[in-house]
Design a protein around this motif. Structure first.
Motif, PDB file in Angstrom:
ATOM      1  N   UNK A 182      34.118   9.774 -86.667  1.00 16.76           N
ATOM      2  CA  UNK A 182      32.968   9.828 -85.770  1.00 16.76           C
ATOM      3  C   UNK A 182      32.229   8.495 -85.836  1.00 16.76           C
ATOM      4  N   UNK A 183      31.990   7.866 -84.684  1.00 21.93           N
ATOM      5  CA  UNK A 183      31.218   6.631 -84.647  1.00 21.93           C
ATOM      6  C   UNK A 183      29.739   6.918 -84.888  1.00 21.93           C
ATOM      7  N   UNK A 184      29.086   6.023 -85.620  1.00 20.84           N
ATOM      8  CA  UNK A 184      27.664   6.168 -85.902  1.00 20.84           C
ATOM      9  C   UNK A 184      26.985   4.818 -85.702  1.00 20.84           C
ATOM     10  N   UNK A 185      25.676   4.852 -85.613  1.00 21.04           N
ATOM     11  CA  UNK A 185      24.888   3.623 -85.630  1.00 21.04           C
ATOM     12  C   UNK A 185      23.919   3.709 -86.806  1.00 21.04           C
ATOM     13  N   UNK A 186      23.266   2.599 -87.097  1.00 18.89           N
ATOM     14  CA  UNK A 186      22.331   2.579 -88.222  1.00 18.89           C
ATOM     15  C   UNK A 186      21.186   3.558 -88.027  1.00 18.89           C
ATOM     16  N   UNK A 187      20.836   3.830 -86.785  1.00 17.62           N
ATOM     17  CA  UNK A 187      19.707   4.712 -86.510  1.00 17.62           C
ATOM     18  C   UNK A 187      20.106   6.181 -86.391  1.00 17.62           C
ATOM     19  N   UNK A 188      21.398   6.458 -86.275  1.00 17.00           N
ATOM     20  CA  UNK A 188      21.833   7.854 -86.118  1.00 17.00           C
ATOM     21  C   UNK A 188      22.608   8.386 -87.308  1.00 17.00           C
ATOM     22  N   UNK A 189      23.035   7.520 -88.226  1.00  9.32           N
ATOM     23  CA  UNK A 189      23.940   7.973 -89.285  1.00  9.32           C
ATOM     24  C   UNK A 189      23.294   9.015 -90.197  1.00  9.32           C
ATOM     25  N   UNK A 190      22.033   8.827 -90.557  1.00  7.97           N
ATOM     26  CA  UNK A 190      21.379   9.802 -91.437  1.00  7.97           C
ATOM     27  C   UNK A 190      21.349  11.181 -90.792  1.00  7.97           C
ATOM     28  N   UNK A 191      20.962  11.241 -89.524  1.00  4.69           N
ATOM     29  CA  UNK A 191      20.874  12.532 -88.836  1.00  4.69           C
ATOM     30  C   UNK A 191      22.235  13.191 -88.710  1.00  4.69           C
ATOM     31  N   UNK A 192      23.286  12.405 -88.469  1.00  6.37           N
ATOM     32  CA  UNK A 192      24.615  12.987 -88.312  1.00  6.37           C
ATOM     33  C   UNK A 192      25.133  13.563 -89.621  1.00  6.37           C
ATOM     34  N   UNK A 193      24.806  12.917 -90.727  1.00  7.57           N
ATOM     35  CA  UNK A 193      25.221  13.440 -92.031  1.00  7.57           C
ATOM     36  C   UNK A 193      24.412  14.680 -92.391  1.00  7.57           C
ATOM     37  N   UNK A 194      23.106  14.616 -92.193  1.00  7.91           N
ATOM     38  CA  UNK A 194      22.239  15.740 -92.556  1.00  7.91           C
ATOM     39  C   UNK A 194      22.499  16.969 -91.688  1.00  7.91           C
ATOM     40  N   UNK A 195      22.970  16.767 -90.456  1.00  6.22           N
ATOM     41  CA  UNK A 195      23.235  17.890 -89.547  1.00  6.22           C
ATOM     42  C   UNK A 195      24.642  18.448 -89.711  1.00  6.22           C
ATOM     43  N   UNK A 196      25.397  17.949 -90.684  1.00  4.51           N
ATOM     44  CA  UNK A 196      26.760  18.408 -90.983  1.00  4.51           C
ATOM     45  C   UNK A 196      27.782  17.956 -89.941  1.00  4.51           C
ATOM     46  N   UNK A 197      27.391  17.126 -88.979  1.00  7.40           N
ATOM     47  CA  UNK A 197      28.381  16.637 -88.020  1.00  7.40           C
ATOM     48  C   UNK A 197      29.376  15.707 -88.714  1.00  7.40           C
ATOM     49  N   UNK A 198      28.885  15.019 -89.729  1.00  8.85           N
ATOM     50  CA  UNK A 198      29.703  14.114 -90.526  1.00  8.85           C
ATOM     51  C   UNK A 198      29.657  14.579 -91.974  1.00  8.85           C
ATOM     52  N   UNK A 199      30.823  14.716 -92.609  1.00 13.80           N
ATOM     53  CA  UNK A 199      30.870  15.116 -94.014  1.00 13.80           C
ATOM     54  C   UNK A 199      30.465  13.962 -94.911  1.00 13.80           C
ATOM     55  N   UNK A 200      31.067  12.810 -94.659  1.00  8.04           N
ATOM     56  CA  UNK A 200      30.768  11.617 -95.444  1.00  8.04           C
ATOM     57  C   UNK A 200      30.760  10.425 -94.497  1.00  8.04           C
ATOM     58  N   UNK A 201      29.770   9.559 -94.648  1.00 10.47           N
ATOM     59  CA  UNK A 201      29.634   8.438 -93.730  1.00 10.47           C
ATOM     60  C   UNK A 201      29.692   7.107 -94.443  1.00 10.47           C
ATOM     61  N   UNK A 202      30.225   6.097 -93.756  1.00 15.81           N
ATOM     62  CA  UNK A 202      30.206   4.727 -94.248  1.00 15.81           C
ATOM     63  C   UNK A 202      29.031   4.024 -93.570  1.00 15.81           C
ATOM     64  N   UNK A 203      28.003   3.730 -94.353  1.00 16.26           N
ATOM     65  CA  UNK A 203      26.749   3.241 -93.788  1.00 16.26           C
ATOM     66  C   UNK A 203      26.452   1.821 -94.266  1.00 16.26           C
ATOM     67  N   UNK A 204      25.855   1.046 -93.375  1.00 21.95           N
ATOM     68  CA  UNK A 204      25.433  -0.313 -93.686  1.00 21.95           C
ATOM     69  C   UNK A 204      24.242  -0.635 -92.779  1.00 21.95           C
ATOM     70  N   UNK A 205      23.043  -0.769 -93.327  1.00 23.91           N
ATOM     71  CA  UNK A 205      22.677  -0.767 -94.749  1.00 23.91           C
ATOM     72  C   UNK A 205      22.689   0.637 -95.343  1.00 23.91           C
ATOM     73  N   UNK A 206      22.462   0.695 -96.643  1.00 31.38           N
ATOM     74  CA  UNK A 206      22.489   1.957 -97.367  1.00 31.38           C
ATOM     75  C   UNK A 206      21.247   2.779 -97.046  1.00 31.38           C
ATOM     76  N   UNK A 207      21.405   4.046 -96.643  1.00 32.48           N
ATOM     77  CA  UNK A 207      20.242   4.895 -96.332  1.00 32.48           C
ATOM     78  C   UNK A 207      19.374   5.123 -97.567  1.00 32.48           C
ATOM     79  N   UNK A 208      18.143   5.511 -97.308  1.00 33.67           N
ATOM     80  CA  UNK A 208      17.197   5.711 -98.413  1.00 33.67           C
ATOM     81  C   UNK A 208      16.679   7.141 -98.478  1.00 33.67           C
ATOM     82  N   UNK A 209      17.206   8.033 -97.639  1.00 29.06           N
ATOM     83  CA  UNK A 209      16.710   9.412 -97.629  1.00 29.06           C
ATOM     84  C   UNK A 209      17.019  10.107 -98.949  1.00 29.06           C
TER      85      UNK A 209
END
Length: 313
Positions: free
Chosen positions: A127-154
């Motif tokens: 699943x493609x993500x952006x820096x502004x959507x990756x946290x929401x996609x992981x937290x909503x279970x759409x993505x099991x594990x994400x490769x993020x850059x920069x590293x989220x802080x949630x």
């Protein structure tokens, strides 16, 4: 249902052995209890399942009908047990992997084949993500594990750094600085900067801002975009320069060149991120494969499935 798998297994054993005595031996049990099980099953069904003959036990029509379905039920049950064991052991399952746009061309061609080898029976979805959507996609279970850059802080996310990307200066190919093999940071003074997003509200805490501060260089942030691709499009349009990860070179448009920054050790961390409450045996293998492929130093390591499980037992 009134019929337990154990009763069906006893029934199938008698049907295939043709004798209660032989079936009892195969089941490692005494003959009288097995006879009782068969009679109880017939009572529950309301029909005789065997013809009792001097030479042994022969299935009735009702028994033949049950035999076919009983074998199917036992096979499905065994398959279910094996699937559950395989998934629990991380040998089978489904893994939805999110990745930042900028990592696609540079990371996936190396990472995906390694995952196929390490997790051959695991279904992989990307699943493609952006820096502004990756946290929401992981937290909503759409993505099991994400490769993020920069590293989220949630706080709800666990992270593990799996690689890093050196900093590069993106500029039009006809720019004066493009003639240099490496750009000294002081030469960025006064240039227009197209900034990338940061997870923190204060953009001055970003890696690029810290780098410029350390060199006492000031750049005018004229735009802050969501993706590296958007930044390079604006660079191509002549709107300014962008400091991007080196992996952006894999998808840089014609007319944009990337140059290293001279004597700059900083790099963008790439982190594997997942929900802190996620219990999955696939997290540890994924992190191990990503680190093996991209040779990351071990840091920022949050408790994984294995470590969490050890603490809870």
């Amino acid at each position: 249902m009134p019929y337990e798998l154990k009763s069906l297994r006893h029934f199938v054993a008698v049907a295939e052995a043709g004798s209660v005595g032989k079936a009892a031996q195969q089941l490692h049990m005494a003959q009288p209890p097995l006879s009782v099980h068969i009679r109880k099953l017939e009572t529950q069904i309301g029909a005789a399942l065997f013809h009792r003959e001097p030479g042994g036990m022969r299935l009735t029509d009702a028994g033949s009908a049950l035999y076919v379905r009983a074998r199917e039920a036992l096979a499905l049950a065994n398959e279910g047990f094996e699937s559950a064991r395989a998934i629990a052991g991380g040998h089978r399952g489904r893994l939805s992997i999110g990745y930042m746009f900028s990592l696609g061309y540079a990371w996936l061609p190396r990472l995906v084949p390694a995952l196929r080898v390490a997790l051959p029976n695991v279904e992989l979805q990307f699943v493609e993500m952006s820096a502004l959507t990756c946290e929401a996609q992981i937290l909503s279970h759409r993505v099991t594990i994400g490769l993020c850059m920069p590293q989220p802080t949630r706080a709800e996310l666990a992270t593990a750094v799996v690689g890093s990307e050196p900093l590069r200066l993106a500029m039009p190919s006809n720019a004066r600085l493009s003639r240099l093999k490496a750009v000294p940071v002081p030469q960025l003074q006064g240039l227009r900067l197209i900034g990338l997003p940061t997870f923190k509200e204060d953009a001055d805490t970003s890696l690029v801002a810290s780098l410029l501060r350390r060199h006492q260089v000031s750049m005018q942030v004229v735009e802050r975009v969501e993706t590296v691709h958007a930044a390079m499009a604006l660079v191509l349009a002549g709107e300014g320069y962008a400091i991007v990860p080196a992996c952006a070179a894999a998808s840089a448009p014609t007319g944009v060149v990337l140059r290293p920054l001279q004597d700059v050790p900083e790099s963008f961390d790439v982190a594997a991120c997942w929900r802190l409450d996620l219990v999955s045996p696939l997290v540890d293998p994924f992190v191990a494969v990503a680190r093996a492929v991209f040779g990351s130093r071990a840091k920022s390591w949050s408790p994984t499935f294995t470590e969490t499980k050890k603490r809870s037992t």
